[in-house]
Design a protein around this motif. Structure first.
Motif, short mmCIF file in Angstrom:
data_model
loop_
_atom_site.label_atom_id
_atom_site.label_comp_id
_atom_site.label_asym_id
_atom_site.label_seq_id
_atom_site.Cartn_x
_atom_site.Cartn_y
_atom_site.Cartn_z
N ALA A 216 -9.63 -4.87 -63.48
CA ALA A 216 -9.46 -5.87 -64.22
C ALA A 216 -10.11 -7.48 -63.75
CB ALA A 216 -7.81 -6.09 -64.79
N LEU A 217 -11.27 -7.36 -64.78
CA LEU A 217 -11.40 -8.56 -64.84
C LEU A 217 -11.31 -9.72 -65.97
CD1 LEU A 217 -15.38 -8.10 -63.29
CD2 LEU A 217 -12.80 -8.60 -61.95
N VAL A 218 -10.98 -10.94 -65.27
CA VAL A 218 -10.85 -12.16 -66.24
C VAL A 218 -11.29 -13.14 -65.94
CG1 VAL A 218 -8.02 -11.41 -66.99
CG2 VAL A 218 -8.68 -13.38 -65.53
N GLU A 219 -11.89 -14.05 -67.60
CA GLU A 219 -12.78 -15.19 -66.66
C GLU A 219 -12.02 -16.80 -67.36
OE1 GLU A 219 -17.86 -15.66 -68.22
OE2 GLU A 219 -16.81 -16.37 -69.98
N LEU A 220 -11.96 -17.42 -66.23
CA LEU A 220 -11.49 -18.82 -66.36
C LEU A 220 -12.56 -19.75 -66.39
CD1 LEU A 220 -9.14 -18.45 -63.95
CD2 LEU A 220 -8.69 -17.77 -65.65
N ALA A 221 -12.46 -20.04 -67.55
CA ALA A 221 -13.78 -21.34 -68.22
C ALA A 221 -12.92 -22.97 -67.25
CB ALA A 221 -13.96 -21.50 -69.19
N PHE A 222 -13.31 -24.07 -66.61
CA PHE A 222 -12.85 -25.15 -66.41
C PHE A 222 -14.72 -26.60 -66.68
CE2 PHE A 222 -11.72 -22.55 -63.36
CZ PHE A 222 -10.28 -22.17 -63.45
N PRO A 223 -13.96 -26.62 -67.92
CA PRO A 223 -14.98 -27.69 -69.15
C PRO A 223 -14.80 -29.06 -67.93
CG PRO A 223 -12.55 -27.32 -70.49
CD PRO A 223 -12.58 -26.15 -69.07
N THR A 224 -15.51 -30.02 -68.17
CA THR A 224 -15.18 -30.84 -67.16
C THR A 224 -15.04 -32.17 -68.16
OG1 THR A 224 -17.93 -31.52 -67.31
CG2 THR A 224 -16.60 -30.74 -65.24
N MET A 225 -13.99 -33.81 -68.03
CA MET A 225 -14.09 -34.11 -69.59
C MET A 225 -14.46 -35.52 -68.16
SD MET A 225 -12.71 -32.40 -70.79
CE MET A 225 -11.25 -30.83 -71.49
N GLU A 226 -14.86 -36.75 -69.39
CA GLU A 226 -15.43 -37.61 -69.00
C GLU A 226 -14.11 -38.60 -68.26
OE1 GLU A 226 -17.21 -41.11 -71.59
OE2 GLU A 226 -18.60 -39.94 -70.47
N LEU A 227 -14.09 -39.26 -67.02
CA LEU A 227 -13.23 -40.27 -66.91
C LEU A 227 -13.81 -41.57 -67.34
CD1 LEU A 227 -10.32 -41.07 -65.63
CD2 LEU A 227 -11.52 -40.22 -63.27
N TYR A 228 -13.10 -42.62 -67.51
CA TYR A 228 -14.17 -43.79 -67.52
C TYR A 228 -13.64 -44.98 -66.84
CZ TYR A 228 -12.72 -46.51 -71.37
OH TYR A 228 -11.90 -46.87 -71.80
N ALA A 229 -14.35 -46.28 -66.48
CA ALA A 229 -13.52 -47.45 -65.98
C ALA A 229 -14.64 -48.33 -66.34
CB ALA A 229 -13.73 -47.54 -64.67
N MET A 230 -14.54 -49.50 -66.64
CA MET A 230 -15.39 -50.73 -66.91
C MET A 230 -14.72 -52.51 -66.57
SD MET A 230 -16.88 -51.17 -70.99
CE MET A 230 -15.46 -51.25 -72.00
N PRO A 231 -15.54 -51.55 -65.54
CA PRO A 231 -14.65 -53.76 -64.68
C PRO A 231 -16.03 -54.33 -64.93
CG PRO A 231 -15.86 -52.43 -62.93
CD PRO A 231 -16.12 -51.24 -64.23
N ALA A 232 -15.12 -56.01 -65.06
CA ALA A 232 -16.48 -56.93 -65.76
C ALA A 232 -16.63 -57.40 -64.58
CB ALA A 232 -15.87 -57.58 -66.67
N ALA A 233 -17.84 -58.70 -64.47
CA ALA A 233 -17.80 -59.43 -63.36
C ALA A 233 -19.12 -60.98 -64.55
CB ALA A 233 -18.51 -59.25 -62.24
N THR A 234 -18.46 -62.11 -63.79
CA THR A 234 -19.80 -63.36 -64.50
C THR A 234 -21.02 -63.05 -64.00
OG1 THR A 234 -18.50 -64.04 -63.20
CG2 THR A 234 -17.36 -64.27 -64.85
N GLN A 235 -21.80 -63.81 -64.66
CA GLN A 235 -23.33 -63.77 -63.66
C GLN A 235 -23.47 -64.19 -62.32
OE1 GLN A 235 -25.66 -61.52 -65.14
NE2 GLN A 235 -26.36 -62.29 -62.78
N ALA A 236 -22.00 -65.38 -62.35
CA ALA A 236 -22.36 -65.93 -61.13
C ALA A 236 -21.91 -65.64 -60.31
CB ALA A 236 -21.53 -67.18 -62.04
#
Length: 441
Positions: A216-236
């Motif tokens: 007996a075979l079953v199919e497992l699905a593993f979707p990828t989800m988006e993980l994000y970070a948005m650090p900021a820095a000054t141009q200086a």
């Protein structure tokens, strides 16, 4: 051993005031843990402090058990000492873990890259990060025909920075260190799994051979989800040539990604994030079926059994099949570990053992113990302890490449670095992980 050595105990728990006095039969002041010391700056010093605290812990716990045997209850002062030493050990273990993590981090600054192509890519990425100059990156990635670069914007981090983030996450998140990790180029990984093998049977030499049932075979699905970070820095800051931009991004992003991943791999609900193993259906192990995780109940809601509480841990170990048991690890948070740290076997030996050397995990009944703060505290019907072969039982799926998009417009005068990573995960073998449930049944 002399009477003076028999009655001697440390004076104060690390983090508390020194010199606290308590009465003894000999009228002398006792110590209940090593003296307060400055924060150690080496792994060896931190490990020595931790082992010293563990010796104090054993002394006070032995006294507590002796009081229970004689008076059927432990003295309030002894219980209070026990709790304070337990908390002190947890704090010292945190310091030790942080120092080991710091030591494990490899240096950036380009020394790991080799060859003219790597140097060219690094220089182009540096120009993009500091000044937004994307011309060189366009030429390099177009020339390489990179399959990870899409037309919707963003550039792949140079290989060194990408691997640096991955290494740090693997140290911070116990699930990433224990589980199987697969890197894919598609958005979903589909994996067939055989839940039952081929049937077979014995036959006589001239008897007919009827067709056997297929596996007996079953199919497992593993979707990828988006993980994000948005650090900021000054141009200086970006214009300052002394700042290592790649190292800054890695240090900003790695802890955030590790915390989010660690939580999702354990208790994520699967909605826009990986599905944690605690979110799957659980059933009593005697009624286990494929697609659910089996648990063993402590027999007491919100606690261990009053007599022989460690028997349940032994039963949980042997609920695993031999193949998984050989590679098994315990997983729980620090508070649960503090309770189990008091358990002894019939010969009076502690079931919990400190690490043999700095950087190694503590062990419980000979099995590695991983600390995961995402595991729930002990409460009624909580699933606070897991044991299993997590490499066989849980699969983490990484989409190739960490992507960074430079945005100098949305939050002037800051430059935003929208950093994304696609991650998925879920249980791939439901018989490889068992849980302990703090309930009557």
């Amino acid at each position: 051993m002399s009477e003076m050595m028999m009655n001697r105990e440390p004076e104060a728990v690390p983090g508390s005031q020194t010199g606290a006095k308590t009465g003894t039969k000999a009228g002398r002041a006792e110590k209940i843990a090593p003296e307060v010391k400055a924060v150690p700056d080496t792994v060896t010093a931190a490990f020595e402090d931790f082992m010293e605290a563990f010796e104090s812990f054993k002394d006070v716990n032995d006294r507590r058990l002796g009081e229970i045997e004689q008076k059927l209850t432990a003295d309030v002062v002894t219980r209070d000492k026990m709790d304070r030493i337990n908390r002190a050990m947890d704090e010292q273990k945190k310091v030790l873990d942080q120092l080991v993590l710091k030591k494990a981090r490899p240096p950036l600054s380009g020394r790991g890259e080799q060859g003219p192509d790597a140097a060219e890519h690094k220089a182009a990425f540096e120009a993009y990060m500091r000044r937004g100059d994307e011309g060189a990156l366009r030429e390099i990635e177009a020339k390489a025909f990179s399959v990870g670069t899409s037309a919707d914007g963003g550039y792949l981090v140079p290989a060194e920075t990408d691997s640096e983030i991955g290494r740090r996450v693997s140290v911070v998140s116990p699930m990433r260190a224990l589980s199987s990790v697969r890197t894919v180029s598609a958005s979903v990984l589909k994996k067939p799994f055989s839940t039952a093998g081929l049937s077979t049977g014995w036959v006589a030499e001239t008897a007919s051979r009827p067709q056997t049932t297929t596996n007996a075979l079953v199919e497992l699905a593993f979707p990828t989800m988006e993980l994000y970070a948005m650090p900021a820095a000054t141009q200086a800051l970006l214009d300052d040539a002394a700042v290592d931009v790649e190292d800054w991004i890695a240090s900003e992003v790695d802890i955030v990604f590790a915390e989010q991943e660690g939580d999702a791999f354990i208790r994520g609900d699967g909605t826009n994030k990986p599905k944690g193993f605690l979110s799957y259906t659980t059933v009593a192990d005697a009624s286990w079926t494929w697609g659910s995780l089996g648990y063993l109940a402590t027999g007491v809601a919100g606690g261990f059994a009053a007599s022989n509480p460690s028997d349940l841990l032994l039963n949980a170990v042997y609920a695993l099949k031999a193949g998984h048991r050989q590679n098994a690890s315990f997983m729980m948070n620090r508070k649960t570990q503090g309770e189990i740290r008091k358990f002894k076997d019939a010969q009076g030996n502690y079931l919990w053992r400190p690490p043999a050397t700095a950087g190694e995990p503590a062990t419980l009944m000979g099995y590695p113990l991983a600390e995961a703060e995402e595991m729930p505290d002990i409460a009624a019907s909580s699933l606070s302890i897991a044991i299993g072969d997590f490499r066989a039982g849980y699969l983490i799926v990484d989409r190739a490449g960490v992507r960074i998009l430079r945005d100098p417009y949305s939050a002037k005068p800051y430059v935003l670095f929208y950093t994304t990573k696609r991650v998925g995960g879920g249980v791939q073998n439901f018989e490889a992980i068992k849980l302990v449930k703090f309930s009557a049944s």
